[in-house]
Design an enzyme around this catalytic site. Structure first.
Site, short mmCIF file in Angstrom:
data_model
loop_
_atom_site.label_atom_id
_atom_site.label_comp_id
_atom_site.label_asym_id
_atom_site.label_seq_id
_atom_site.Cartn_x
_atom_site.Cartn_y
_atom_site.Cartn_z
N ASP A 35 0.83 -1.21 0.00
CA ASP A 35 0.00 0.00 0.00
C ASP A 35 0.87 1.25 0.00
OD1 ASP A 35 -2.10 1.78 0.19
OD2 ASP A 35 -2.34 1.53 2.35
N ASP B 26 -1.71 5.00 -5.68
CA ASP B 26 -2.09 4.26 -4.48
C ASP B 26 -2.30 2.78 -4.82
OD1 ASP B 26 -2.95 3.45 -1.99
OD2 ASP B 26 -5.00 4.14 -2.29
#
Length: 428
Positions: free
Chosen positions: A100, A319
């Site tokens: 992440d 992201d």
């Protein structure tokens, strides 16, 4: 929320005599196999050989580089996330954690939690739980610890005067959340320095021990052992390893966008002549890029460039923890209209559950156009049809393909999630 090089690049080495031209004089080079035909070779031997080769492609200077495995896919019907494997504690224990870039901290689940019967249904991998009492090198991080103070400054940590324990609570963009406390323990990894491979290196790092999760993090088909945050703050593993002199404060990842999934994840810098760079927007909490325009079939769409300008409530973010990609509302409709117009002679447009879809009877690559996301510095991310479309099902003899890029209703953010893209992120 749970720059740039085209991804999914496959370099094929063909084992036949090759011609090399030197000063106009042809010469023949005989290529030999590294391992004889028919000889059984351990997977560990092949991986060690590849890592040494990677050492020639990775810029290490006085640092080493850390190589991490990548698995998973962006396809929400298969996995819907990318993850890696880390080893923590003494003796080391393996944990599968989601990659992440939209958050900072590495955290894993605490052994006291009631997760023993849950498993990753789509992977059939039982969850592992971290137990501070079972690791001889684990210690709690107190509020007086300098590392906790650093985390408090970046809002990655908080402190309670009642127990003097450094803790955290995160809320992700999909509504899920986690809270717990910080521990210090060993992280194990393989490093490459000067072309030499060193296995089972270790470093003492701070990471989260989760005592509570909410939302998708509690679902058995979406559960992972934790999340590996690759954000910019000092609590990230990338920053910690850099401060210890283990690896540069940089990382590179390339996520494959086909059904096989996987990819490359390196803590360090990649030297590759075909990499095209675009600058990160400075002084931002996330990895923001300057997206300037979108092209379909080489034609720039009529989108006001100000739509992509970075501000407090708009801009373009990388992201990896977001499964799909999302376009700002003002960019989404022109994009979908351009795709629909481009395929008007070969596809039947239909709307399914609010998403624009198409019925086609021939190959998706023959029907749909190439899409390019164009960034500052002349960098472009070229998307094949299967990179921005998702196949849903079939209606009779027609395949149903739907737009995979989603609209962020009422928002000015564009989020580049787990698409077929690779990123090299370098920050100081």
């Amino acid at each position: 929320m749970k720059a740039m090089v085209p991804a999914g690049i496959l370099i094929a080495v063909l084992l036949f005599p090759a011609a090399l031209v030197l000063c106009n004089f042809p010469a023949t080079l005989k290529l030999e196999r590294a391992f004889p035909v028919g000889q059984r070779v351990e997977l560990s031997q092949l991986r060690a050989r590849d890592l040494l080769r990677h050492g020639r492609m990775l810029q290490s200077s006085s640092f080493g580089v850390v190589d991490l495995p990548v698995a998973g896919t962006y396809d929400p019907f298969l996995v819907g996330l990318y993850y890696t494997k880390v080893q923590l504690g003494s003796p080391p224990k393996e944990f599968y954690v989601q990659i992440d870039t939209g958050s900072d901290v590495l955290w894993v689940q605490y052994a006291a939690m009631d997760f023993k019967n849950k498993c990753l249904v789509f992977l059939q991998i039982p969850l592992n739980l971290f137990d501070t009492g079972s690791s001889s090198t684990a210690s709690l991080v107190s509020c007086s610890d300098r590392r906790c103070s650093v985390g408090v400054q970046s809002s990655d940590a908080s402190c309670s005067s009642q127990n003097n324990q450094c803790s955290y609570a995160f809320q992700y963009g999909d509504g899920s959340g986690t809270s717990g406390y910080y521990v210090s323990d060993l992280l194990y990894f393989d490093t490459i320095l000067g072309g030499s491979l060193t296995s089972n290196s270790s470093a003492q790092i701070v990471f989260g021990c989760s005592t509570s999760q909410t939302g998708d993090l509690t679902k058995s088909d979406r559960a992972v052992d934790g999340i590996f945050g690759f954000g910019q703050q000092d609590m990230s593993v990338v920053s910690q390893l850099a401060s210890l002199g283990v690896a540069p404060k940089a990382f590179s990842h390339c996520l494959r966008g086909d059904e096989a999934g996987g990819g490359i994840l390196v803590l360090g810098e990649i030297i590759e002549p075909n990499i095209v760079y675009t600058p990160l927007v400075p002084s931002q909490p996330h990895y923001n890029l300057n997206l300037q325009s979108i092209s379909v079939n080489g034609q720039t769409l009529p989108i006001n460039p100000s739509v992509f300008t970075t501000s407090s409530n708009q801009g373009t973010i990388v992201d990896s923890g977001t499964t799909l990609a999302y376009l700002a509302e003002a960019a989404y409709d022109p994009f979908v209209n351009a795709i629909t117009n481009a395929v008007s002679q070969s596809a039947q447009p239909v709307v399914s559950k609010g998403t624009q879809c198409y019925l086609i009877t021939s190959s998706v690559t023959d029907v749909f156009p190439q899409v390019s996301l164009n960034f500052a510095g002349g960098a472009s991310m070229n998307l094949r049809p299967q990179d921005y479309l998702l196949q849903q099902n079939s209606v009779g003899s027609s395949a149903v393909w739907c737009i995979g890029l989603q609209k962020l209703q009422g928002q000015g953010l564009t989020i580049l999630g787990g698409m077929d893209a690779g990123w090299k992120l370098h920050y100081n």
